[in-house]
Design a protein around this motif. Structure first.
Motif, PDB file in Angstrom:
ATOM      1  N   LYS A 228       0.851  -1.199   0.000  1.00  0.00           N
ATOM      2  CA  LYS A 228       0.000   0.000   0.000  1.00  0.00           C
ATOM      3  C   LYS A 228       0.889   1.252   0.000  1.00  0.00           C
ATOM      4  N   THR A 229       0.536   2.204  -0.869  1.00  0.00           N
ATOM      5  CA  THR A 229       1.346   3.421  -0.989  1.00  0.00           C
ATOM      6  C   THR A 229       0.467   4.666  -1.072  1.00  0.00           C
ATOM      7  N   VAL A 230       1.093   5.790  -0.784  1.00  0.00           N
ATOM      8  CA  VAL A 230       0.529   7.102  -1.110  1.00  0.00           C
ATOM      9  C   VAL A 230       1.642   7.784  -1.896  1.00  0.00           C
ATOM     10  N   ALA A 231       1.670   7.519  -3.190  1.00  0.00           N
ATOM     11  CA  ALA A 231       2.797   7.930  -4.029  1.00  0.00           C
ATOM     12  C   ALA A 231       3.004   9.438  -4.024  1.00  0.00           C
ATOM     13  N   ALA A 232       1.928  10.198  -3.919  1.00  0.00           N
ATOM     14  CA  ALA A 232       2.043  11.651  -3.940  1.00  0.00           C
ATOM     15  C   ALA A 232       2.869  12.169  -2.766  1.00  0.00           C
ATOM     16  N   ARG A 233       2.933  11.391  -1.683  1.00  0.00           N
ATOM     17  CA  ARG A 233       3.729  11.779  -0.515  1.00  0.00           C
ATOM     18  C   ARG A 233       4.959  10.888  -0.348  1.00  0.00           C
ATOM     19  N   GLY A 234       5.148   9.978  -1.279  1.00  0.00           N
ATOM     20  CA  GLY A 234       6.304   9.089  -1.192  1.00  0.00           C
ATOM     21  C   GLY A 234       6.165   7.987  -0.164  1.00  0.00           C
ATOM     22  N   GLU A 235       4.987   7.804   0.389  1.00  0.00           N
ATOM     23  CA  GLU A 235       4.783   6.799   1.436  1.00  0.00           C
ATOM     24  C   GLU A 235       4.648   5.399   0.819  1.00  0.00           C
ATOM     25  N   GLY A 236       5.409   4.459   1.357  1.00  0.00           N
ATOM     26  CA  GLY A 236       5.344   3.081   0.897  1.00  0.00           C
ATOM     27  C   GLY A 236       6.259   2.772  -0.275  1.00  0.00           C
ATOM     28  N   THR A 237       6.907   3.792  -0.835  1.00  0.00           N
ATOM     29  CA  THR A 237       7.743   3.577  -2.020  1.00  0.00           C
ATOM     30  C   THR A 237       8.952   2.705  -1.709  1.00  0.00           C
ATOM     31  N   ASP A 238       9.561   2.892  -0.542  1.00  0.00           N
ATOM     32  CA  ASP A 238      10.709   2.069  -0.168  1.00  0.00           C
ATOM     33  C   ASP A 238      10.316   0.598  -0.100  1.00  0.00           C
ATOM     34  N   GLU A 239       9.103   0.335   0.386  1.00  0.00           N
ATOM     35  CA  GLU A 239       8.622  -1.049   0.460  1.00  0.00           C
ATOM     36  C   GLU A 239       8.435  -1.637  -0.936  1.00  0.00           C
ATOM     37  N   VAL A 240       8.008  -0.792  -1.886  1.00  0.00           N
ATOM     38  CA  VAL A 240       7.859  -1.261  -3.269  1.00  0.00           C
ATOM     39  C   VAL A 240       9.230  -1.629  -3.844  1.00  0.00           C
ATOM     40  N   VAL A 241      10.232  -0.772  -3.617  1.00  0.00           N
ATOM     41  CA  VAL A 241      11.586  -1.048  -4.110  1.00  0.00           C
ATOM     42  C   VAL A 241      12.120  -2.338  -3.499  1.00  0.00           C
ATOM     43  N   GLU A 242      11.887  -2.552  -2.210  1.00  0.00           N
ATOM     44  CA  GLU A 242      12.331  -3.785  -1.557  1.00  0.00           C
ATOM     45  C   GLU A 242      11.682  -5.004  -2.201  1.00  0.00           C
ATOM     46  N   ALA A 243      10.385  -4.895  -2.508  1.00  0.00           N
ATOM     47  CA  ALA A 243       9.679  -5.999  -3.160  1.00  0.00           C
ATOM     48  C   ALA A 243      10.247  -6.260  -4.551  1.00  0.00           C
ATOM     49  N   LEU A 244      10.573  -5.199  -5.285  1.00  0.00           N
ATOM     50  CA  LEU A 244      11.144  -5.341  -6.630  1.00  0.00           C
ATOM     51  C   LEU A 244      12.514  -6.009  -6.574  1.00  0.00           C
ATOM     52  N   GLU A 245      13.332  -5.616  -5.600  1.00  0.00           N
ATOM     53  CA  GLU A 245      14.663  -6.206  -5.482  1.00  0.00           C
ATOM     54  C   GLU A 245      14.586  -7.674  -5.052  1.00  0.00           C
ATOM     55  N   LYS A 246      13.624  -7.978  -4.194  1.00  0.00           N
ATOM     56  CA  LYS A 246      13.426  -9.382  -3.796  1.00  0.00           C
ATOM     57  C   LYS A 246      12.994 -10.222  -4.990  1.00  0.00           C
ATOM     58  N   HIS A 247      12.139  -9.645  -5.833  1.00  0.00           N
ATOM     59  CA  HIS A 247      11.673 -10.393  -6.995  1.00  0.00           C
ATOM     60  C   HIS A 247      12.820 -10.662  -7.967  1.00  0.00           C
ATOM     61  N   ARG A 248      13.673  -9.663  -8.187  1.00  0.00           N
ATOM     62  CA  ARG A 248      14.801  -9.892  -9.088  1.00  0.00           C
ATOM     63  C   ARG A 248      15.722 -10.977  -8.512  1.00  0.00           C
ATOM     64  N   ALA A 249      15.998 -10.923  -7.207  1.00  0.00           N
ATOM     65  CA  ALA A 249      16.860 -11.933  -6.580  1.00  0.00           C
ATOM     66  C   ALA A 249      16.243 -13.323  -6.727  1.00  0.00           C
ATOM     67  N   TRP A 250      14.928 -13.412  -6.541  1.00  0.00           N
ATOM     68  CA  TRP A 250      14.243 -14.704  -6.688  1.00  0.00           C
ATOM     69  C   TRP A 250      14.352 -15.210  -8.127  1.00  0.00           C
ATOM     70  N   MET A 251      14.155 -14.310  -9.113  1.00  0.00           N
ATOM     71  CA  MET A 251      14.239 -14.713 -10.522  1.00  0.00           C
ATOM     72  C   MET A 251      15.634 -15.220 -10.866  1.00  0.00           C
ATOM     73  N   GLU A 252      16.674 -14.539 -10.377  1.00  0.00           N
ATOM     74  CA  GLU A 252      18.039 -14.957 -10.666  1.00  0.00           C
ATOM     75  C   GLU A 252      18.334 -16.310 -10.030  1.00  0.00           C
ATOM     76  N   GLU A 253      17.839 -16.507  -8.822  1.00  0.00           N
ATOM     77  CA  GLU A 253      18.085 -17.761  -8.104  1.00  0.00           C
ATOM     78  C   GLU A 253      17.412 -18.949  -8.783  1.00  0.00           C
ATOM     79  N   HIS A 254      16.222 -18.723  -9.354  1.00  0.00           N
ATOM     80  CA  HIS A 254      15.451 -19.810  -9.937  1.00  0.00           C
ATOM     81  C   HIS A 254      15.534 -19.878 -11.465  1.00  0.00           C
ATOM     82  N   GLY A 255      16.378 -19.063 -12.072  1.00  0.00           N
ATOM     83  CA  GLY A 255      16.540 -19.102 -13.520  1.00  0.00           C
ATOM     84  C   GLY A 255      15.401 -18.474 -14.299  1.00  0.00           C
ATOM     85  N   VAL A 256      14.496 -17.787 -13.600  1.00  0.00           N
ATOM     86  CA  VAL A 256      13.330 -17.199 -14.253  1.00  0.00           C
ATOM     87  C   VAL A 256      13.711 -15.975 -15.082  1.00  0.00           C
ATOM     88  N   LEU A 257      14.691 -15.208 -14.604  1.00  0.00           N
ATOM     89  CA  LEU A 257      15.094 -14.006 -15.324  1.00  0.00           C
ATOM     90  C   LEU A 257      15.627 -14.355 -16.711  1.00  0.00           C
TER      91      LEU A 257
END
Length: 319
Positions: A228-257
């Motif tokens: 959940k975010t309030v992009a206009a105030r930048g709230e929750g954006t760091d959590e989105v970036v963390e989720a994106l980085e976790k997804h890339r790490a998962w893809m690399e680990e499992h050959g999905v990327l």
């Protein structure tokens, strides 16, 4: 004629004019396009390509801008392709996301480009894959691709992105829209933006329930998070970036990327080949071969499928 080697060298050094020129060559299908792509091929492949999609009004541009800020705070170079509807008069982009992301305009670590769909369905410009490669080769660590968001056809972003972010907002009927558009299948990270509005928790719960009804996932499979975010105030954006980085790490680990990028390359090759064939067929209008086949079809001595087979054989030299 553009000096492609010099342009690429300048783009690698972060020269925005060189990047702009290369993307213009891509969009205009310039004669130098093949040389550009051949030069860029060995230089690309390191950027994390993130697609951002969702219905109009959910705050895609605001969310994209907030992500740019978050990545820049982490020292990442960021490229943004904002794919807008086309002007029916000039063919250019209508919405002008560069205006809405003006706070980043003077940052040398950010490159923002609006691209027109030019009537192409699916929310992406046909030249988007090559433009993504330009930004990748120019040294961008992250490439954000923000799509038009045009209902069911917005799922096309999944074919061009390593990670797909689907934005929803409370009070817009997005839950039903998600089910209809099939974006539950393409979303790797879901973001409920405008979370300060009534109904945000309910939207997140509904989305979580719908994801639970989807395909069965094994212990090691990726479970799309809901942020959940309030992009206009930048709230929750760091959590989105963390989720994106976790997804890339998962893809690399499992050959999905690697698997996704292989599919993307295959689709790009197929699109270029089909486009070339279509152009050759278009050149046949008025050609004797097409006219003769048309006469036989109209006269009933040949069916249209057999005529098409003959036409393709004539174009490719293969049976």
């Amino acid at each position: 004629m553009a000096d492609v080697a010099h342009l690429v060298s300048q783009a690698r050094e972060g020269n925005p004019r060189a990047v702009a020129r290369l993307i213009s060559l891509v969009e205009g299908a310039a004669p130098e396009l093949r040389e550009v792509m051949a030069t860029l091929a060995p230089l690309s492949g390191s950027a994390h390509v993130i697609g951002i999609t969702g219905s109009p009004g959910v705050g895609k541009s605001t969310s994209t801008s907030a992500l740019v800020t978050a990545y820049r705070q982490r020292g990442k170079r960021v490229g943004v392709l904002a794919v807008d509807p086309s002007s029916p008069f000039s063919g250019g982009a209508l919405l002008g996301d560069r205006v809405r992301m003006g706070e980043h305009a003077s940052d040398p670590g950010v490159y923002i480009r609006s691209m027109a769909t030019r009537g192409h369905l699916g929310g992406l410009a046909w030249s988007a894959p090559q433009a993504i490669r330009v930004l990748d080769a120019a040294g961008c660590d992250v490439v954000l691709v923000e799509t038009v968001g045009v209902g069911q056809s917005e799922v096309e972003i999944a074919a061009q992105a390593d990670t797909s972010v689907v934005l929803l907002a409370p009070g817009m009927g997005d839950g039903i829209q998600a089910a209809k558009a099939g974006i539950l299948e393409i979303g790797d990270v879901f973001v409920v933006n405008k979370a300060d509005r009534d109904g945000a928790d309910a939207t997140a719960r509904e989305l979580n329930h719908m994801l639970g009804l989807g395909e069965a996932r094994g212990p090691g499979d990726w479970r799309p998070p809901i942020v959940k975010t309030v992009a206009a105030r930048g709230e929750g954006t760091d959590e989105v970036v963390e989720a994106l980085e976790k997804h890339r790490a998962w893809m690399e680990e499992h050959g999905v990327l690697a698997e996704r990028r292989l599919k993307r390359a295959a689709q790009e090759v197929e699109t270029i080949a089909v486009t070339a064939l279509r152009e050759r067929i278009a050149d046949l209008h008025g050609d004797k071969r097409l006219g003769a086949l048309a006469e036989r079809v109209a006269g009933g001595s040949l069916d249209a499928y057999s005529a098409a087979d003959e036409l393709v054989e004539g174009l490719t030299g293969e049976k």
